[in-house]
Design a protein around this motif. Structure first.
Motif, PDB file in Angstrom:
ATOM      1  N   ARG A  44      10.921  -0.592  -2.890  1.00 21.58           N
ATOM      2  CA  ARG A  44       9.670  -1.274  -3.213  1.00 21.58           C
ATOM      3  C   ARG A  44       8.542  -0.260  -3.419  1.00 21.58           C
ATOM      4  N   SER A  45       7.568  -0.653  -4.195  1.00 22.21           N
ATOM      5  CA  SER A  45       6.426   0.198  -4.490  1.00 22.21           C
ATOM      6  C   SER A  45       5.486   0.279  -3.293  1.00 22.21           C
ATOM      7  N   LYS A  46       4.798   1.401  -3.166  1.00 21.02           N
ATOM      8  CA  LYS A  46       3.832   1.520  -2.066  1.00 21.02           C
ATOM      9  C   LYS A  46       2.635   0.594  -2.279  1.00 21.02           C
ATOM     10  N   GLU A  47       2.479   0.082  -3.477  1.00 20.92           N
ATOM     11  CA  GLU A  47       1.412  -0.876  -3.759  1.00 20.92           C
ATOM     12  C   GLU A  47       1.660  -2.215  -3.073  1.00 20.92           C
ATOM     13  N   ASN A  48       2.875  -2.432  -2.581  1.00 20.65           N
ATOM     14  CA  ASN A  48       3.221  -3.681  -1.897  1.00 20.65           C
ATOM     15  C   ASN A  48       2.872  -3.661  -0.421  1.00 20.65           C
ATOM     16  N   CYS A  49       2.117  -2.694   0.031  1.00 20.72           N
ATOM     17  CA  CYS A  49       1.730  -2.609   1.442  1.00 20.72           C
ATOM     18  C   CYS A  49       0.954  -3.870   1.844  1.00 20.72           C
TER      19      CYS A  49
ATOM     20  N   LEU B 186       2.414   3.282   5.195  1.00 24.16           N
ATOM     21  CA  LEU B 186       2.614   4.255   4.117  1.00 24.16           C
ATOM     22  C   LEU B 186       3.376   5.480   4.606  1.00 24.16           C
TER      23      LEU B 186
ATOM     24  N   ARG C 259      -2.154   0.383   7.808  1.00 27.64           N
ATOM     25  CA  ARG C 259      -1.800   0.763   6.439  1.00 27.64           C
ATOM     26  C   ARG C 259      -1.298   2.210   6.398  1.00 27.64           C
TER      27      ARG C 259
ATOM     28  N   TRP D 118       6.909   4.471   4.571  1.00 31.74           N
ATOM     29  CA  TRP D 118       7.354   4.368   3.178  1.00 31.74           C
ATOM     30  C   TRP D 118       7.653   5.756   2.612  1.00 31.74           C
ATOM     31  N   ARG D 119       6.747   6.716   2.858  1.00 31.88           N
ATOM     32  CA  ARG D 119       6.949   8.084   2.363  1.00 31.88           C
ATOM     33  C   ARG D 119       8.194   8.720   2.976  1.00 31.88           C
TER      34      ARG D 119
ATOM     35  N   GLN E  36      -4.295  -4.295   5.163  1.00 30.20           N
ATOM     36  CA  GLN E  36      -5.589  -3.938   4.600  1.00 30.20           C
ATOM     37  C   GLN E  36      -6.342  -2.980   5.523  1.00 30.20           C
TER      38      GLN E  36
END
Length: 58
Positions: free
Chosen positions: A24-29, A41, A37, A44-45, A32
């Motif tokens: 999945r894209s990190k934009e799907n975090c 991230l 967050r 995710w990384r 807020q």
């Protein structure tokens, strides 16, 4: 109280890792607020790096 906060942040990291493993894209975090967050991230990384090294298959 600090333990609960730490548990939520660890959960955010774990969810981010799972998102990264699944591609999945990190934009799907979903977070807020800055601190969760950041943990999401970070997870995710870490997952994206593990995938690029071939440690896991997504």
């Amino acid at each position: 109280m600090k333990r609960q906060k730490r548990d939520k942040l660890n959960r955010a990291h774990a969810k981010g890792y799972q998102a990264g493993i699944s591609g999945r894209s990190k934009e799907n975090c979903p977070f807020q607020a800055q601190e969760p967050r950041s943990y999401w991230l970070g997870g995710w990384r870490e997952a994206v790096e593990d995938r690029s090294l071939g440690l896991v298959k997504g």
